[in-house]
Design a protein around this motif. Structure first.
Motif, short mmCIF file in Angstrom:
data_model
loop_
_atom_site.label_atom_id
_atom_site.label_comp_id
_atom_site.label_asym_id
_atom_site.label_seq_id
_atom_site.Cartn_x
_atom_site.Cartn_y
_atom_site.Cartn_z
N VAL A 123 0.84 -1.20 0.00
CA VAL A 123 0.00 0.00 0.00
C VAL A 123 0.87 1.25 0.00
CG1 VAL A 123 -1.71 1.34 1.30
CG2 VAL A 123 -1.92 -1.15 1.16
N ASP A 124 0.60 2.15 -0.94
CA ASP A 124 1.23 3.48 -0.97
C ASP A 124 0.22 4.53 -0.52
OD1 ASP A 124 3.64 2.59 -1.98
OD2 ASP A 124 3.29 3.33 -4.02
N ILE A 125 0.73 5.65 -0.02
CA ILE A 125 -0.10 6.83 0.12
C ILE A 125 0.24 7.72 -1.07
CG2 ILE A 125 -0.75 8.79 1.55
CD1 ILE A 125 -1.39 6.00 2.73
N ASP A 126 -0.71 7.85 -1.98
CA ASP A 126 -0.48 8.57 -3.22
C ASP A 126 -0.88 10.03 -3.10
OD1 ASP A 126 0.11 8.98 -5.96
OD2 ASP A 126 -2.02 8.77 -6.47
N HIS A 127 -0.05 10.90 -3.71
CA HIS A 127 -0.47 12.28 -3.93
C HIS A 127 -1.30 12.30 -5.21
CE1 HIS A 127 3.03 13.05 -1.24
NE2 HIS A 127 2.23 14.01 -0.80
N VAL A 128 -2.58 12.58 -5.08
CA VAL A 128 -3.48 12.55 -6.23
C VAL A 128 -2.96 13.49 -7.31
CG1 VAL A 128 -5.84 12.98 -7.00
CG2 VAL A 128 -5.43 11.93 -4.78
N VAL A 129 -2.58 14.69 -6.93
CA VAL A 129 -1.79 15.56 -7.80
C VAL A 129 -0.34 15.36 -7.40
CG1 VAL A 129 -1.22 17.94 -8.43
CG2 VAL A 129 -3.61 17.28 -8.10
N PRO A 130 0.45 14.68 -8.24
CA PRO A 130 1.83 14.39 -7.87
C PRO A 130 2.62 15.67 -7.57
CG PRO A 130 1.18 13.12 -9.80
CD PRO A 130 0.09 14.12 -9.56
N LEU A 131 3.56 15.56 -6.64
CA LEU A 131 4.31 16.75 -6.25
C LEU A 131 5.16 17.28 -7.40
CD1 LEU A 131 5.38 15.77 -2.62
CD2 LEU A 131 3.29 16.92 -3.41
N SER A 132 5.70 16.39 -8.22
CA SER A 132 6.46 16.85 -9.37
C SER A 132 5.58 17.57 -10.37
CB SER A 132 7.15 15.66 -10.05
OG SER A 132 7.77 16.04 -11.25
N LEU A 150 0.52 21.32 0.76
CA LEU A 150 0.04 20.46 -0.32
C LEU A 150 0.46 19.01 -0.11
CD1 LEU A 150 -1.20 20.07 -3.21
CD2 LEU A 150 1.11 20.46 -4.08
N ALA A 151 1.70 18.80 0.30
CA ALA A 151 2.23 17.45 0.46
C ALA A 151 1.54 16.67 1.56
CB ALA A 151 3.73 17.51 0.73
N ASN A 152 0.90 17.37 2.51
CA ASN A 152 0.29 16.71 3.66
C ASN A 152 -1.22 16.93 3.75
OD1 ASN A 152 2.68 15.63 5.44
ND2 ASN A 152 3.33 17.62 4.65
N ASP A 153 -1.82 17.46 2.70
CA ASP A 153 -3.25 17.76 2.72
C ASP A 153 -4.05 16.49 2.44
OD1 ASP A 153 -5.85 18.74 2.38
OD2 ASP A 153 -5.14 20.59 1.42
N PRO A 154 -4.95 16.07 3.35
CA PRO A 154 -5.77 14.88 3.10
C PRO A 154 -6.58 14.96 1.81
CG PRO A 154 -5.97 15.55 5.40
CD PRO A 154 -5.21 16.64 4.68
N LEU A 155 -6.88 16.17 1.36
CA LEU A 155 -7.61 16.33 0.10
C LEU A 155 -6.81 15.78 -1.08
CD1 LEU A 155 -10.29 17.64 -0.95
CD2 LEU A 155 -8.92 19.68 -1.46
N ASN A 156 -5.48 15.73 -0.93
CA ASN A 156 -4.59 15.31 -2.01
C ASN A 156 -3.96 13.94 -1.75
OD1 ASN A 156 -3.23 15.73 -4.51
ND2 ASN A 156 -1.38 16.39 -3.43
N LEU A 157 -4.48 13.19 -0.78
CA LEU A 157 -3.84 11.94 -0.39
C LEU A 157 -4.84 10.79 -0.36
CD1 LEU A 157 -1.67 13.34 2.54
CD2 LEU A 157 -0.83 12.63 0.29
N ILE A 158 -4.38 9.62 -0.76
CA ILE A 158 -5.24 8.44 -0.76
C ILE A 158 -4.38 7.18 -0.67
CG2 ILE A 158 -5.29 8.37 -3.29
CD1 ILE A 158 -8.17 7.31 -3.06
N ALA A 159 -4.85 6.21 0.10
CA ALA A 159 -4.17 4.91 0.19
C ALA A 159 -4.55 4.07 -1.02
CB ALA A 159 -4.58 4.20 1.47
N VAL A 160 -3.53 3.52 -1.70
CA VAL A 160 -3.77 2.78 -2.94
C VAL A 160 -2.81 1.60 -3.06
CG1 VAL A 160 -4.64 4.79 -4.20
CG2 VAL A 160 -2.20 4.27 -4.26
#
Length: 238
Positions: A123-132, A150-160
């Motif tokens: 399982v990864d924690i993905d940045h929905v909008v990648p940081l790059s 941005l890097a720590n906002d739950p709005l931009n994070l999901i377990a996948v």
């Protein structure tokens, strides 16, 4: 934030089509909201600035702060916060922060059920909008506190699922979508919400890809909420 997954997404689309649009807001498990239907997400796409992708020059993960900082001051790091939000059947090591195991049922990207055990890479924690991607579309010009937010906002994070996520890289909607087609409307809406919240731009191809997906689900809700767009000062000290 509420994230419909797998078969639940397909069922929800059918129900919405029958019931018609709703302007109500629904509260999600993570405390975020989704603004109801009536083309809100398509309007949000149209509001995003359009520019070319800037060079990746100068990008590094460190420009977005130490990984998984506790920016919400709940004494748990961001990674464990997202695992607790997205996994079921949780077990912990020492207290209620450090997740030792759980079940991702189903994984939104692949549609498979994934067992998480700490120390392994299922399982990864993905940045929905990648940081790059964010770096190349505006974040290069931000101050450190906004990049950390941005890097720590739950709005931009999901377990996948980790293996599926590794194939995404720093792709945007024009170059990568989840193999699980039933999740694509939610995924793209989440990207739109993050880019709108943080003022990131999109490319012409990215905007076209977003609209192509979202045209098939015009009543898709637009998520809101998450953390403030400025991290606490203690995380930006030099």
């Amino acid at each position: 934030m509420t994230r419909l997954r797998g078969g639940a997404v397909a069922a929800a689309v059918v129900l919405i089509a029958v019931a018609g649009c709703s302007k109500e807001k629904t509260k999600g498990a993570s405390g975020s909201e989704r603004t109801g239907g009536n083309g809100a997400v398509l309007a949000a796409v149209d509001s995003l600035p359009v520019k070319g992708r800037a060079p990746k020059t100068g990008y590094s993960r460190e420009r977005f702060g130490t990984a998984w900082a506790d920016t919400d001051s709940n004494s748990c790091d961001t990674r464990d916060d997202i695992l607790k939000r997205d996994l079921k059947d949780l077990k912990f090591t020492g207290g209620t922060c450090r997740v030792s195991s759980g079940l991702l049922e189903p994984d939104p990207y692949s549609g498979k059920d994934i067992t998480y055990r700490r120390g392994r890479s299922q399982v990864d924690i993905d940045h929905v909008v990648p940081l790059s991607d964010a770096w190349q579309k505006g974040a290069e010009y931000w101050d450190a506190s906004k990049r950390i937010a941005l890097a720590n906002d739950p709005l931009n994070l999901i377990a996948v699922d980790a293996s599926t996520n590794r194939g995404k890289g720093d792709g945007d909607a024009a170059t990568w979508l989840p193999p699980n087609a039933a999740y694509r409307c939610t995924y793209v809406a989440d990207q739109v919400a993050v880019k709108k919240k943080y003022g990131l731009w999109v490319t012409d191809a990215e905007k076209a890809a977003m609209k192509k997906v979202l045209t098939g689900c015009p009543n898709q809700n637009l998520p809101t909420g998450g953390n403030p767009t400025k991290a606490p000062e203690r995380f930006t000290a030099r």
